[in-house]
Design a protein around this motif. Structure first.
Motif, PDB file in Angstrom:
ATOM      1  N   SER A 124       0.818  -1.218   0.000  1.00 38.61           N
ATOM      2  CA  SER A 124       0.000   0.000   0.000  1.00 38.61           C
ATOM      3  C   SER A 124       0.851   1.267   0.000  1.00 38.61           C
ATOM      4  CB  SER A 124      -0.938   0.002   1.205  1.00 38.61           C
ATOM      5  OG  SER A 124      -0.196   0.028   2.405  1.00 38.61           O
ATOM      6  N   GLN A 125       2.102   1.184   0.406  1.00 38.53           N
ATOM      7  CA  GLN A 125       2.971   2.356   0.415  1.00 38.53           C
ATOM      8  C   GLN A 125       3.352   2.816  -0.994  1.00 38.53           C
ATOM      9  OE1 GLN A 125       6.122   1.029   3.011  1.00 38.53           O
ATOM     10  NE2 GLN A 125       5.238   2.161   4.733  1.00 38.53           N
ATOM     11  N   LEU A 126       3.158   1.973  -1.986  1.00 41.83           N
ATOM     12  CA  LEU A 126       3.444   2.382  -3.366  1.00 41.83           C
ATOM     13  C   LEU A 126       2.525   3.515  -3.803  1.00 41.83           C
ATOM     14  CD1 LEU A 126       4.027  -1.044  -5.142  1.00 41.83           C
ATOM     15  CD2 LEU A 126       5.742   0.644  -4.491  1.00 41.83           C
ATOM     16  N   LYS A 127       1.342   3.610  -3.199  1.00 42.70           N
ATOM     17  CA  LYS A 127       0.400   4.679  -3.548  1.00 42.70           C
ATOM     18  C   LYS A 127       0.933   6.050  -3.168  1.00 42.70           C
ATOM     19  CE  LYS A 127      -3.604   1.718  -3.117  1.00 42.70           C
ATOM     20  NZ  LYS A 127      -4.808   1.379  -2.378  1.00 42.70           N
ATOM     21  N   MET A 128       1.845   6.107  -2.205  1.00 47.73           N
ATOM     22  CA  MET A 128       2.419   7.386  -1.771  1.00 47.73           C
ATOM     23  C   MET A 128       3.283   8.017  -2.863  1.00 47.73           C
ATOM     24  SD  MET A 128       3.405   6.595   2.232  1.00 47.73           S
ATOM     25  CE  MET A 128       5.104   6.459   1.771  1.00 47.73           C
ATOM     26  N   TYR A 129       3.785   7.206  -3.782  1.00 44.96           N
ATOM     27  CA  TYR A 129       4.638   7.684  -4.860  1.00 44.96           C
ATOM     28  C   TYR A 129       3.776   7.901  -6.102  1.00 44.96           C
ATOM     29  CZ  TYR A 129       8.193   5.947  -1.686  1.00 44.96           C
ATOM     30  OH  TYR A 129       8.965   5.720  -0.581  1.00 44.96           O
TER      31      TYR A 129
ATOM     32  N   PHE B 208       4.193   9.328  -8.903  1.00 43.83           N
ATOM     33  CA  PHE B 208       4.785   9.148 -10.231  1.00 43.83           C
ATOM     34  C   PHE B 208       4.729   7.698 -10.701  1.00 43.83           C
ATOM     35  CE2 PHE B 208       8.236   8.653  -7.203  1.00 43.83           C
ATOM     36  CZ  PHE B 208       8.911   7.532  -7.658  1.00 43.83           C
ATOM     37  N   LEU B 209       4.481   6.760  -9.787  1.00 46.52           N
ATOM     38  CA  LEU B 209       4.374   5.345 -10.180  1.00 46.52           C
ATOM     39  C   LEU B 209       3.033   5.018 -10.827  1.00 46.52           C
ATOM     40  CD1 LEU B 209       5.910   3.469  -7.123  1.00 46.52           C
ATOM     41  CD2 LEU B 209       6.945   3.864  -9.348  1.00 46.52           C
ATOM     42  N   HIS B 210       2.010   5.809 -10.526  1.00 49.10           N
ATOM     43  CA  HIS B 210       0.654   5.514 -11.014  1.00 49.10           C
ATOM     44  C   HIS B 210       0.290   4.063 -10.698  1.00 49.10           C
ATOM     45  CE1 HIS B 210       0.194   9.344 -13.089  1.00 49.10           C
ATOM     46  NE2 HIS B 210       1.471   9.221 -13.398  1.00 49.10           N
ATOM     47  N   TYR B 211       0.511   3.665  -9.451  1.00 51.70           N
ATOM     48  CA  TYR B 211       0.214   2.303  -8.990  1.00 51.70           C
ATOM     49  C   TYR B 211      -1.277   2.018  -9.116  1.00 51.70           C
ATOM     50  CZ  TYR B 211      -0.988  -1.283  -5.584  1.00 51.70           C
ATOM     51  OH  TYR B 211      -1.509  -2.385  -4.963  1.00 51.70           O
ATOM     52  N   GLU B 212      -1.598   0.850  -9.639  1.00 50.88           N
ATOM     53  CA  GLU B 212      -2.996   0.448  -9.716  1.00 50.88           C
ATOM     54  C   GLU B 212      -3.116  -1.067  -9.696  1.00 50.88           C
ATOM     55  OE1 GLU B 212      -4.981   1.530 -13.375  1.00 50.88           O
ATOM     56  OE2 GLU B 212      -3.206   1.067 -14.560  1.00 50.88           O
ATOM     57  N   GLN B 213      -4.197  -1.536  -9.077  1.00 51.84           N
ATOM     58  CA  GLN B 213      -4.540  -2.946  -9.137  1.00 51.84           C
ATOM     59  C   GLN B 213      -5.418  -3.120 -10.365  1.00 51.84           C
ATOM     60  OE1 GLN B 213      -6.275  -3.250  -5.177  1.00 51.84           O
ATOM     61  NE2 GLN B 213      -4.575  -4.580  -4.607  1.00 51.84           N
ATOM     62  N   LEU B 214      -5.050  -4.056 -11.220  1.00 52.90           N
ATOM     63  CA  LEU B 214      -5.786  -4.248 -12.466  1.00 52.90           C
ATOM     64  C   LEU B 214      -7.124  -4.906 -12.186  1.00 52.90           C
ATOM     65  CD1 LEU B 214      -2.832  -5.322 -14.755  1.00 52.90           C
ATOM     66  CD2 LEU B 214      -3.760  -3.044 -14.372  1.00 52.90           C
ATOM     67  N   ARG B 215      -8.153  -4.394 -12.807  1.00 54.47           N
ATOM     68  CA  ARG B 215      -9.521  -4.804 -12.516  1.00 54.47           C
ATOM     69  C   ARG B 215      -9.827  -6.253 -12.902  1.00 54.47           C
ATOM     70  NH1 ARG B 215     -14.201  -1.003 -14.556  1.00 54.47           N
ATOM     71  NH2 ARG B 215     -13.070   0.362 -13.157  1.00 54.47           N
TER      72      ARG B 215
ATOM     73  N   SER C 279      -7.746  -8.765 -13.587  1.00 55.96           N
ATOM     74  CA  SER C 279      -6.590  -9.637 -13.459  1.00 55.96           C
ATOM     75  C   SER C 279      -6.160  -9.646 -11.997  1.00 55.96           C
ATOM     76  CB  SER C 279      -5.461  -9.106 -14.348  1.00 55.96           C
ATOM     77  OG  SER C 279      -4.295  -9.831 -14.142  1.00 55.96           O
ATOM     78  N   SER C 280      -5.358 -10.615 -11.622  1.00 57.13           N
ATOM     79  CA  SER C 280      -4.835 -10.679 -10.254  1.00 57.13           C
ATOM     80  C   SER C 280      -3.548  -9.870 -10.120  1.00 57.13           C
ATOM     81  CB  SER C 280      -4.574 -12.138  -9.870  1.00 57.13           C
ATOM     82  OG  SER C 280      -3.591 -12.682 -10.734  1.00 57.13           O
ATOM     83  N   LEU C 281      -3.197  -9.134 -11.172  1.00 57.63           N
ATOM     84  CA  LEU C 281      -1.946  -8.379 -11.187  1.00 57.63           C
ATOM     85  C   LEU C 281      -2.158  -6.919 -10.819  1.00 57.63           C
ATOM     86  CD1 LEU C 281      -0.470  -9.752 -14.534  1.00 57.63           C
ATOM     87  CD2 LEU C 281       0.095 -10.485 -12.218  1.00 57.63           C
ATOM     88  N   SER C 282      -1.071  -6.276 -10.438  1.00 61.56           N
ATOM     89  CA  SER C 282      -1.029  -4.832 -10.215  1.00 61.56           C
ATOM     90  C   SER C 282       0.033  -4.264 -11.150  1.00 61.56           C
ATOM     91  CB  SER C 282      -0.657  -4.526  -8.770  1.00 61.56           C
ATOM     92  OG  SER C 282      -1.624  -5.038  -7.894  1.00 61.56           O
ATOM     93  N   SER C 283       0.055  -2.938 -11.284  1.00 62.04           N
ATOM     94  CA  SER C 283       1.040  -2.351 -12.193  1.00 62.04           C
ATOM     95  C   SER C 283       1.526  -1.005 -11.678  1.00 62.04           C
ATOM     96  CB  SER C 283       0.460  -2.191 -13.593  1.00 62.04           C
ATOM     97  OG  SER C 283      -0.455  -1.133 -13.638  1.00 62.04           O
ATOM     98  N   VAL C 284       2.724  -0.649 -12.115  1.00 60.27           N
ATOM     99  CA  VAL C 284       3.283   0.684 -11.886  1.00 60.27           C
ATOM    100  C   VAL C 284       3.857   1.171 -13.206  1.00 60.27           C
ATOM    101  CG1 VAL C 284       3.811   0.409  -9.433  1.00 60.27           C
ATOM    102  CG2 VAL C 284       5.515  -0.222 -11.121  1.00 60.27           C
ATOM    103  N   ARG C 285       3.827   2.482 -13.396  1.00 55.74           N
ATOM    104  CA  ARG C 285       4.413   3.067 -14.597  1.00 55.74           C
ATOM    105  C   ARG C 285       5.917   3.160 -14.396  1.00 55.74           C
ATOM    106  NH1 ARG C 285       1.436   7.886 -16.796  1.00 55.74           N
ATOM    107  NH2 ARG C 285       0.272   6.205 -17.718  1.00 55.74           N
TER     108      ARG C 285
END
Length: 107
Positions: free
Chosen positions: A51-56, A58-65, A67-73
């Motif tokens: 959950s700390q990835l959301k603090m950054y 510039f990563l544009h962290y998101e859990q993919l709807r 899929s079981s995957l998440s992503s960062v830019r």
């Protein structure tokens, strides 16, 4: 600190060594991109919880709807994203998505 496992050998070589003769050969030539990819990997290993990835922002962290995957830019103004699976102990990095028309970025 989270455990980060890289599933794909070619991707592991690209992230850790900055070189690749496999499927990421074209990306390996872009030194700025590889440097940024390595920085993001270090950042992912340094956080205490996913959950700390959301603090950054510039990563544009998101859990993919769907899929079981998440992503960062990886790099702003570029469409490549680092896809990973969240586990209890950390992340399993699976691949770099090279979707040229992500979010309507049509060529």
């Amino acid at each position: 600190m989270l455990n980060v496992e890289i599933v794909d050998d070619d991707l592991q070589e690209l992230i850790l060594d900055g070189t690749n003769a496999g499927k990421y050969k074209k990306i390996a030539r872009d030194r700025k991109f590889v440097k940024k990819l390595t920085e993001i990997y270090r950042l992912m290993t340094s956080v205490e919880h996913v959950s700390q990835l959301k603090m950054y922002s510039f990563l544009h962290y998101e859990q993919l709807r769907y899929s079981s995957l998440s992503s960062v830019r990886i790099f702003n103004n570029r469409v490549e994203r680092l896809l990973f699976e969240e586990t209890e102990s950390g992340f399993k990095i699976t691949l770099i998505e090279l979707n040229e028309d992500h979010y309507g970025n049509k060529k």
